[in-house]
Design a protein around this motif. Structure first.
Motif, PDB file in Angstrom:
ATOM      1  N   GLN A 258      10.270  -4.999   9.710  1.00  0.00           N
ATOM      2  CA  GLN A 258      11.427  -4.658   9.387  1.00  0.00           C
ATOM      3  C   GLN A 258      11.249  -3.915   7.869  1.00  0.00           C
ATOM      4  N   MET A 259      10.341  -4.661   7.036  1.00  0.00           N
ATOM      5  CA  MET A 259       9.948  -4.006   5.847  1.00  0.00           C
ATOM      6  C   MET A 259       8.890  -4.830   5.323  1.00  0.00           C
ATOM      7  N   ASP A 260       7.656  -4.032   5.415  1.00  0.00           N
ATOM      8  CA  ASP A 260       6.485  -4.665   4.879  1.00  0.00           C
ATOM      9  C   ASP A 260       6.050  -4.040   3.519  1.00  0.00           C
ATOM     10  N   VAL A 261       5.627  -4.660   2.751  1.00  0.00           N
ATOM     11  CA  VAL A 261       5.144  -4.149   1.178  1.00  0.00           C
ATOM     12  C   VAL A 261       3.626  -4.166   1.164  1.00  0.00           C
ATOM     13  N   SER A 262       3.316  -3.320   0.528  1.00  0.00           N
ATOM     14  CA  SER A 262       1.770  -3.276   0.249  1.00  0.00           C
ATOM     15  C   SER A 262       1.472  -2.158  -0.889  1.00  0.00           C
ATOM     16  N   THR A 263       0.543  -2.391  -1.673  1.00  0.00           N
ATOM     17  CA  THR A 263       0.116  -1.533  -2.885  1.00  0.00           C
ATOM     18  C   THR A 263      -0.642  -0.240  -2.175  1.00  0.00           C
ATOM     19  N   GLY A 264      -0.443   0.940  -2.693  1.00  0.00           N
ATOM     20  CA  GLY A 264      -0.968   1.908  -2.240  1.00  0.00           C
ATOM     21  C   GLY A 264      -2.245   2.171  -3.176  1.00  0.00           C
TER      22      GLY A 264
END
Length: 248
Positions: free
Chosen positions: A98-104
């Protein structure tokens, strides 16, 4: 007459030479005949496509921050603090799929002045929010301080793609068969047989422009910003079928 000439003039030697020549000629003819049989006639190449339009169900929001300073260590430290604070906020609302968070991306680059000398350093860091829950992503992005929503993009999830890929493939195969039948009849043949076939797929999406209303951070605006409204467009899932058929 030389000894070799006398031997070649003997009847049995002439018979052996003639038989050898005949065998070579027969072998060459058989090889040419086999080669001709290996290349069947009445073969035609053709291709077909099938496509299905589907609403994009995957949103990617890019949050970014830039910092400047006289030395690399200071810029790096500032960016790391911003990223850590933003990750702490966004991970509270994260949910797989649904909402995955990662550094760019994270980079620091020199800033040049007169005489091409380094006057300072500038860095940029990103955080990516990606998933199918558009409201969750945009609301979370609005809660992040010291970072801007610099870009949004839409795409297809693997589940959405697989759901319609079979339909697009069925359309492509049916069109391929219809073209093969039409071509065979046009050339005066009653039917055809399939020799080889290749199947590939792709999807094309309409690019989404950057939302200008989110071009500043909540801190810079002096107030907490509302979640931006987003609406996905459509993507076209396409299956390409190509190959050859032998008409008979």
């Amino acid at each position: 007459m030389s000894k070799l000439s006398k031997q070649l003039s003997r009847p049995w030697v002439k018979s052996v030479v003639a038989a050898t020549a005949l065998a070579c000629a027969s072998g060459a003819w058989a090889q040419n005949a086999a080669s001709a049989q290996a290349q069947p006639a009445n073969v035609v190449q053709l291709s077909a496509e099938g496509s299905v339009d589907v609403v994009q169900d995957l949103l990617t929001a890019t949050l970014s921050a830039t910092r400047e300073g006289r030395d690399v260590a200071t810029v790096q430290s500032q960016l790391q603090k911003v990223v850590e604070a933003a990750m702490a906020v966004t991970k509270r609302s994260a949910q797989s799929g649904q909402m995955d968070v990662s550094t760019g991306s994270f980079g620091i680059y020199p800033r040049y002045g007169k005489d091409n000398k380094v006057e300072g350093w500038q860095g940029r860091a990103e955080i990516l929010l990606q998933g199918r829950d558009f409201a969750r992503i945009t609301q979370t992005a609005a809660q992040v301080q010291d970072m801007t929503l610099s870009q949004v993009g839409f795409g297809l999830s693997r589940e959405a793609r697989e759901k319609v890929e079979g339909e697009a493939q069925a359309k492509a195969i049916e069109q391929f068969k219809q073209r093969a039948t039409t071509l065979s009849k046009s050339f005066g043949f009653a039917n055809y047989s399939l020799r080889e076939v290749n199947v590939s797929s792709s999807d094309t999406s309409v690019p989404m422009p950057r939302p200008r209303m989110m071009a500043m951070s909540a801190k810079a605006a002096g107030a907490e910003m509302d979640a931006v409204s987003v609406e996905a467009g459509k993507a076209q899932v396409m299956v390409h079928v190509s190959g050859s058929v032998q008409m008979y």
